[in-house]
Design a protein around this motif. Structure first.
Motif, short mmCIF file in Angstrom:
data_model
loop_
_atom_site.label_atom_id
_atom_site.label_comp_id
_atom_site.label_asym_id
_atom_site.label_seq_id
_atom_site.Cartn_x
_atom_site.Cartn_y
_atom_site.Cartn_z
N ASP A 70 74.42 19.96 63.91
CA ASP A 70 73.64 19.79 64.88
C ASP A 70 74.28 18.75 65.92
OD1 ASP A 70 71.40 21.38 64.19
OD2 ASP A 70 70.03 19.70 63.65
N MET A 71 74.29 19.39 66.94
CA MET A 71 75.04 18.65 68.36
C MET A 71 73.84 18.12 69.06
SD MET A 71 78.28 19.34 67.73
CE MET A 71 79.24 19.26 69.42
N ASN B 68 79.71 24.24 66.56
CA ASN B 68 80.66 23.13 66.41
C ASN B 68 81.85 23.48 65.66
OD1 ASN B 68 79.41 22.89 63.91
ND2 ASN B 68 79.85 20.81 64.05
N PHE B 69 82.94 22.49 65.55
CA PHE B 69 83.88 22.83 64.69
C PHE B 69 83.83 22.10 63.38
CE2 PHE B 69 88.10 21.09 63.15
CZ PHE B 69 88.89 22.12 63.43
N ILE C 147 87.68 22.50 69.46
CA ILE C 147 87.28 21.65 68.42
C ILE C 147 86.03 20.95 68.58
CG2 ILE C 147 89.48 20.56 67.58
CD1 ILE C 147 89.22 18.63 69.49
N ALA C 148 85.15 21.60 69.63
CA ALA C 148 84.00 21.28 70.09
C ALA C 148 83.70 19.78 70.47
CB ALA C 148 82.81 21.50 69.07
N CYS C 149 84.97 19.31 71.25
CA CYS C 149 84.96 17.98 71.63
C CYS C 149 84.00 18.10 73.12
CB CYS C 149 86.23 17.54 72.05
SG CYS C 149 87.08 18.39 73.51
N THR D 156 76.24 16.86 60.05
CA THR D 156 75.62 18.32 60.22
C THR D 156 76.29 18.76 61.11
OG1 THR D 156 73.89 17.36 61.63
CG2 THR D 156 73.43 17.13 59.37
N PRO E 224 77.18 16.02 73.66
CA PRO E 224 76.51 15.99 72.48
C PRO E 224 77.68 15.90 71.21
CG PRO E 224 76.72 18.08 73.24
CD PRO E 224 77.35 17.23 74.15
N ARG E 225 77.22 15.14 70.22
CA ARG E 225 78.08 15.25 69.04
C ARG E 225 77.35 15.52 67.69
NH1 ARG E 225 82.82 12.47 70.43
NH2 ARG E 225 83.58 14.37 71.92
N GLU E 226 78.09 15.82 66.78
CA GLU E 226 77.29 16.18 65.45
C GLU E 226 76.53 14.91 64.87
OE1 GLU E 226 80.53 16.80 66.38
OE2 GLU E 226 81.05 18.58 65.46
N ALA E 227 75.40 15.50 64.50
CA ALA E 227 74.52 14.12 63.88
C ALA E 227 75.07 14.22 62.50
CB ALA E 227 72.87 14.86 64.15
#
Ligand SMILES: Cc1cc2nc3c(=O)[nH]c(=O)nc-3n(C[C@H](O)[C@H](O)[C@H](O)COP(=O)(O)O)c2cc1C
Ligand code: SF4
Ligand code: SF4
Lengths: 126, 253
Positions: A119-120, A104-105, A85-87, A117, B227-230
């Motif tokens: 974008d991480m 990402n998930f 889940i890209a945590c 978005t 990093p997290r989703e923007a």
């Protein structure tokens, strides 16, 4: 600036194991930096990291005894989706900075993300 | 008489680009912890952490929560066992992702029917998590030495689950600021299908139990920034009929 969410999206539940309908997390493991300690394998919520020789349950049950576990990879279902889940909890825990997020998930159709978005970004000090 | 804590907020005065202050640091570096030492936090520390919950804001100051601390290793083991049982049962019926072609034909339409009814409970993330638990590949309560059950009094003001969330996050942040680790666990919901657990914890009207917090000493240490989703932020800061302005989080505009 919001991703479209059509009627078709709304009513269609994606196949959870299909990489075509679900974008699941993908990670990169730096072979040079990784010391094969198994910490990331142990703490992944879903147990979706494996090495050639060990699983999460092997490590928490004490079946796998110390030493080098091998460089981890993200497990895939038969259809080729990961359950990541890209945590990035694995990346935060890795003592050697060996993990980066490639993707990402973002589930498809009914569950797709609309204002997030892909974008991480790390926290930014505005 | 007003009680005064030594340091009153604000801790710092905002300046553009300034370093994270301690509160922000705890917020950014808190991670869900899923590996714990066997020995629990001292009772006084648990009570200290729960004080952060007591002083959370709630709609109408209704404080619609009740805290249950579970520390007994036998009870914790029984909870894990029963939760796995319930999950195995549901996944036996619904998990089409790990079956052969024929069973998939039967289970997939059934699963999608239930996903439509229980869209949050059977969202892809908990669904896959339960699938992995049913296969014995991960755990429900992560062997935590302590669970705080966040019981909700459904007679609160406006939206009591929201108050539970706010109260719990105070608890979680306080725990991490003291060097402990925590993880929210929504899967405790599955125990509510078993009458003996409802009875033991007194979960009957007006009470509901939908979430708990695992607490303990981190092992391995796993806090850290990620990093997290923007997300896109919409700003309505112009005229009455003007379209909003958009910015993206995490990037300097
Ligand atoms: C209401 C709620 C329920 C959750 N339930 C679970 C759960 O059952 N099991 C689990 O491992 N994590 C659970 N989590 C933790 C999330 O997976 C986690 O917060 C998310 O992946 C982000 O990672 P982070 O907390 O490390 O930033 C829950 C979180 C929340 C807020
Ligand atoms: S990002 Fe999260 S879900 Fe993905 S492998 Fe790492 S810990 Fe597991
Ligand atoms: S935590 Fe880091 S160093 Fe350890 S096995 Fe995982 S990637 Fe390798």
């Amino acid at each position: 600036m919001r991703t479209s969410f059509s009627f078709f999206d709304r009513i269609r539940i994606p196949d959870y194991d299909s990489p075509k309908q679900m974008q699941a997390g993908e990670l990169l493991f730096d072979q040079e930096k990784c010391r094969q300690c198994g910490i990331c394998v142990q703490i992944c919520p879903g147990g979706c990291l494996l090495t050639e020789t060990t699983t999460k349950m092997d490590i928490i049950s004490g079946k796998a005894k110390g030493g080098k576990y091998g460089v981890p990879h993200v497990a895939k279902t038969r259809k080729g989706a990961t359950m990541c889940i890209a945590c990035y909890d694995c990346g935060a825990a890795c003592p050697h900075g060996a993990i980066t997020i490639k993707q990402n998930f973002n589930p498809g159709y009914h569950y797709k993300r609309l204002t997030q978005t892909s974008d991480m970004k790390y926290p930014l000090r505005y | 008489m007003n009680m005064k804590l030594e340091e009153l907020s604000p801790l710092y005065e905002y300046q553009e680009g300034m370093p994270w202050n301690p509160v922000e640091k705890v917020i950014m570096e808190r991670r869900s912890i899923r590996g714990f030492k066997k020995e629990p936090l001292p009772d006084t520390m648990i009570e200290r952490i729960l004080e952060a919950g007591r002083f959370a804001p709630s709609a109408g100051n209704a404080q619609p929560w009740r805290f249950i601390v579970v520390k007994s290793p036998e009870i914790l083991a029984a909870m894990e066992k029963d939760a796995v049982r319930v999950i195995k049962f549901f996944m036996f019926l619904l998990d089409y992702t790990r079956t052969g072609f024929l069973l998939r034909l039967i289970k997939k339409p059934l699963a999608k029917f239930y996903i439509r009814i229980l869209g949050n409970e059977l969202h892809p993330v908990p669904f896959e998590l339960m699938s992995q638990i049913a296969l014995g590949k991960t755990k429900v309560f992560h062997d935590a030495p302590t669970l705080i059950l966040m019981v909700e009094d459904s007679r609160g003001v406006s939206c009591p689950p929201m108050d539970i969330g706010i109260c719990g996050e105070n608890i979680v942040l306080s725990a991490h600021s003291l060097g402990a680790g925590s993880c929210w666990i929504g899967l405790i919901k599955v125990l509510m299908y078993l009458p003996w657990w409802r009875k033991r914890f007194g979960i009957r009207k007006p009470y509901r139990l939908e979430v708990c917090i695992a607490l303990g000493w981190q092992k391995p240490k796993a806090d850290g920034a990620v990093p997290r989703e923007a997300q896109v932020i919409e700003w309505f800061d112009r005229g009455l009929n003007d379209a909003p302005r958009y910015t993206k989080q995490g990037v300097k505009s």
